[in-house]
Write an enzyme that holds these catalytic residues in place. Structure first.
Site, PDB file in Angstrom:
ATOM      1  N   ASP A 102      -5.401 -19.305  17.304  1.00 41.35           N
ATOM      2  CA  ASP A 102      -5.934 -18.886  16.006  1.00 41.35           C
ATOM      3  C   ASP A 102      -7.407 -19.239  15.879  1.00 41.35           C
ATOM      4  O   ASP A 102      -7.773 -20.411  15.777  1.00 41.35           O
ATOM      5  CB  ASP A 102      -5.131 -19.560  14.891  1.00 41.35           C
ATOM      6  CG  ASP A 102      -5.392 -18.940  13.533  1.00 41.35           C
ATOM      7  OD1 ASP A 102      -6.442 -18.304  13.353  1.00 41.35           O
ATOM      8  OD2 ASP A 102      -4.545 -19.100  12.637  1.00 41.35           O
ATOM      9  N   ASP A 303     -11.241 -11.970  14.046  1.00 43.17           N
ATOM     10  CA  ASP A 303     -10.089 -12.839  13.831  1.00 43.17           C
ATOM     11  C   ASP A 303      -8.982 -12.469  14.799  1.00 43.17           C
ATOM     12  O   ASP A 303      -8.643 -11.299  14.961  1.00 43.17           O
ATOM     13  CB  ASP A 303      -9.599 -12.701  12.390  1.00 43.17           C
ATOM     14  CG  ASP A 303      -8.381 -13.558  12.105  1.00 43.17           C
ATOM     15  OD1 ASP A 303      -8.421 -14.760  12.425  1.00 43.17           O
ATOM     16  OD2 ASP A 303      -7.392 -13.034  11.570  1.00 43.17           O
TER      17      ASP A 303
END
Length: 421
Positions: A102, A303
């Site tokens: 992440d 992202d």
């Protein structure tokens, strides 16, 4: 930043995503990436599952020179989730966990023995690690954790976070972290004690953000604040992608755009998007829809956890209108996608333009197809009408089969084509 990103209606339609010197240098290390479905059984996420995942994701977006390459796999292959996983070993001896990679989180956290509400049967058994220890409230790492606190009648340091529709309480801890052939001793992470909800990654999360508890910060000079990844096709079930840590082995022929820092969201990797082209035509987007604004948190980020690209409303409306003009066929909607076609189409290319570089998406990164091949949809959507309505998110579906290089030391981000599916 403490949550994950998106959701729509309950239509269950499954999709096949198209294919998703004398200095004695150390051996290169590669971590394989996998797209995040239990036990490698074929499974497909519906449009609603994709958008539910992204809704959660978007609310969240509230001196060694060496190469370490860690295999990556789609989370769909193991945990029915829209993230990508890396294999990590925690503790001494190492206990293997498949952790979500992440880029918009800092601290790592894993399910530990004694956890209440953890969904995974694979837990880190802290009692079996000879190097595990909890951190006390006077430890410097305690103040670096988001939402840290010290419960009454204990000196242990805890922190809590909201991730999607779930929340957790974690005990800040130290133990060794193994990635490929590297071992990072004394790595600070959260040991999950209590979990509420079902959207927490089952075997934990490895934070690759820009904060003090992220992998880059805790690794010190080991990786020289540089990493890259190639995300495989979302439907892949093997560790064909890679997370490459350090400066060695990174692409040489690559274009860069400057990384920007937003004090409202310091963990995130902001860049300046200057325009979007559909086919050969730049669409008419108000400058305010793309502008980087530290005061509001507005701008564009890369992202790894959001599944399909989200554009602020004016930008998405312009892209969608030109896409429809080019296709010139009746349009329908499916799940959370509002630009779908039941007839065969030849989609135009879409290019994102940034300061110093542009990225032209191949067809398989532009559209997604229903599992029966009867419907094709533009694989983008409008940003949610909430705090993230001002953020454009370049998401993992559009990043598939590209090498995305985060050179934090030189404050730049690069993208080049690379097939890793």
């Amino acid at each position: 930043m403490a949550a994950s990103f998106f959701s729509f209606s309950s239509l269950i339609i499954f999709f096949t995503l198209l294919c998703l010197s004398n200095a004695s240098p150390r051996l290169p290390t590669n971590l394989k990436l996998i797209p995040f479905t239990p036990h490698l059984q074929p499974s497909f996420l519906s449009f609603d599952q994709i958008n539910a995942h992204d809704k959660s994701r978007l609310s969240y977006l509230d001196n060694l020179i060496k190469k370490t390459s860690v295999p990556i796999v789609s989370g769909r292959a193991f945990q029915q989730a829209g993230n990508y996983l890396v294999r990590a070993n925690v503790g001494t001896p190492g206990q293997t966990l498949l952790m979500v990679m992440d880029t918009s989180n800092d601290a790592a956290w894993i399910p530990c023995s004694g956890c209440s509400g953890c969904s995974s049967q694979t837990l880190f058994t802290l009692e079996q690690s000879s190097t595990y220890k909890p951190l006390q409230c006077n430890a410097p790492q305690c103040r670096q954790a988001v939402n840290w606190f010290c419960p009454p009648a204990t000196s242990d340091c805890h922190f809590n976070l909201t991730y999607g529709g779930s929340s957790f309480d974690a005990l800040l801890s130290l133990d060794s972290l193994g990635l490929a052939q590297d071992t990072l001793p004394g790595y600070a992470f959260g040991c999950l004690r209590t979990v509420t909800g079902t959207s927490i990654p089952a075997q934990g999360l490895l934070g690759l953000g820009r904060g003090p508890l992220s992998l880059l910060s805790q690794a010190g000079n080991l990786y020289q604040k540089t990493f890259s990844y190639c995300l495989p096709d979302f439907r892949a079930t093997n560790f064909t992608g890679s997370l490459r840590l350090g400066t060695v082995g990174q692409p040489i022929r690559i274009k860069y755009t400057p990384l920007l820092t937003n004090p409202r969201r310091p963990t995130l990797y902001y860049v300046n998007m200057t325009g979007i082209r559909v086919g050969k035509r730049f669409v008419d987007i108000p400058s305010s829809a793309l502008a980087f604004n530290p005061a509001t948190g507005a701008g564009t980020i890369f992202d790894s956890g959001t599944m399909v690209t989200r554009l602020v409303a004016p930008a998405y409306a312009a892209v969608r209108a030109e896409f429809l003009r080019r296709i010139n066929l009746p349009v329908s909607s499916l799940g959370g996608f509002d630009t779908c076609f039941t007839q065969p189409i030849v989609p135009p290319t879409i290019s994102f333009h940034f300061d110093g570089m542009f990225v032209t998406l191949p067809t398989e990164n532009v559209v997604i197809h229903s599992s029966y091949g009867t419907t094709t949809c533009l694989a983008m959507a409008a940003a949610p009408d909430n705090v993230n309505s001002v953020v454009n998110v370049i998401a993992s579906y559009q990043q598939q089969n590209h090498r995305v290089l985060y050179d934090v030391a030189n404050s730049r981000l690069g993208v080049s084509r690379e097939r890793c599916s």
